[in-house]
Design a protein around this motif. Sequence first.
Motif, PDB file in Angstrom:
ATOM      1  N   GLN A 197       0.632  -1.200   0.194  1.00  0.00           N
ATOM      2  CA  GLN A 197       0.147   0.001  -0.090  1.00  0.00           C
ATOM      3  C   GLN A 197       0.880   1.178  -0.017  1.00  0.00           C
ATOM      4  N   ALA A 198       1.952   1.301   0.747  1.00  0.00           N
ATOM      5  CA  ALA A 198       2.815   2.627   0.596  1.00  0.00           C
ATOM      6  C   ALA A 198       3.639   2.575  -0.517  1.00  0.00           C
ATOM      7  N   GLN A 214       3.004   5.697  -3.117  1.00  0.00           N
ATOM      8  CA  GLN A 214       4.365   6.520  -3.480  1.00  0.00           C
ATOM      9  C   GLN A 214       4.229   6.573  -5.061  1.00  0.00           C
ATOM     10  N   ILE A 215       3.689   5.449  -5.647  1.00  0.00           N
ATOM     11  CA  ILE A 215       3.664   5.599  -7.280  1.00  0.00           C
ATOM     12  C   ILE A 215       2.637   6.843  -7.464  1.00  0.00           C
ATOM     13  N   ARG A 216       1.550   6.646  -6.902  1.00  0.00           N
ATOM     14  CA  ARG A 216       0.532   7.520  -7.330  1.00  0.00           C
ATOM     15  C   ARG A 216       0.809   9.035  -7.234  1.00  0.00           C
ATOM     16  N   TYR A 264       4.354  13.889 -12.031  1.00  0.00           N
ATOM     17  CA  TYR A 264       4.458  14.226 -13.728  1.00  0.00           C
ATOM     18  C   TYR A 264       3.379  14.761 -14.344  1.00  0.00           C
ATOM     19  N   ARG A 265       2.102  14.481 -13.959  1.00  0.00           N
ATOM     20  CA  ARG A 265       0.971  15.291 -14.400  1.00  0.00           C
ATOM     21  C   ARG A 265       1.028  16.883 -14.227  1.00  0.00           C
ATOM     22  N   PHE A 277       8.953  12.034  -4.122  1.00  0.00           N
ATOM     23  CA  PHE A 277      10.352  11.232  -4.351  1.00  0.00           C
ATOM     24  C   PHE A 277      11.013  11.064  -3.068  1.00  0.00           C
ATOM     25  N   GLY A 278       9.969  11.037  -1.893  1.00  0.00           N
ATOM     26  CA  GLY A 278      10.700  10.821  -0.850  1.00  0.00           C
ATOM     27  C   GLY A 278      11.500  11.544  -0.049  1.00  0.00           C
TER      28      GLY A 278
END
Length: 292
Positions: free
Chosen positions: A207-208, A212-214, A220-221, A266-267
Amino acid sequence: MLLIIKELELGMPSSVERKLTTILCADVAGYSRLMGQDEEGTLHSLKNARKIIVSEIEKHSGRLINMAGDAVIADFSSVVKAVHCAVSTQTMLLAHRQNAPDDVPLSFRIGLNLGDVIIEGEDIFGDGVNIASRLESLAPKDGICISGTVYDHVKGKFPIGFNFLGEKKVKNIEEAIPVYSLDLAKSSNPEGKSEEPVIQTSDAEEQALRKQIRRQAGFYRRCMTVGCLVVFLFLINILSSPGYLWFIWPTLPMLLVLALDGMRAFGKGHYMDQWEEKKLDELKRNKRHKAR
């Protein structure tokens, strides 16, 4: 002479013979329980299973070390042949179990390790053997576990599925061992391509990662949106008042917000997550307080 002197300096007797080999350890899952339920039937099934295992070891140029109780230990000069033997053995044992319904069903576990061992007569000793034995105990019923050293030698050599189980601490071994399980369902890849190991993660970790990917996809959008706005403002600026670049001023805040968004995506902005968690906990406490 220099070799003998070095061995004496290290406290190693020169008479000890060693070799690097691939060790296969196998045993029956739940053997004691099965013997308690049906000694004669279990022993009969074990003898039949041993014939299959010994045949596969010989077929793959292995050397049978010993068979004590339900355990089988063998070694192979080729890592690839050792893995082939393990896969073939489990396949043949499963087929035998299906074709011999009267036998007590035995499920073997197999562990494979590539390591340095001490040779004593026909037997072998050392951490290399101990690790193979520990890997066997980590394997599921009808399954195979291999060490990282084995995986490094067989990846890309033949089609099979691997699952990375992480680095495991095992008894009497100081360092953690990278462990892989073999996905026997993927042992026949029609395209003949080697499978990359599947990294297993918990639900919380997945889930984490998805979160992060979302965030990164959203970043980027927003980059594309801001880029279009900057170009649009620049064109208006050039067409309306080319002598004064006023488009910079509305652009700067957008770029600043975008930079902060990128740090979080990006963390680099974990403090935001911590703030959200604290705020959520605070709201929960307030809700419980009001309920009282």
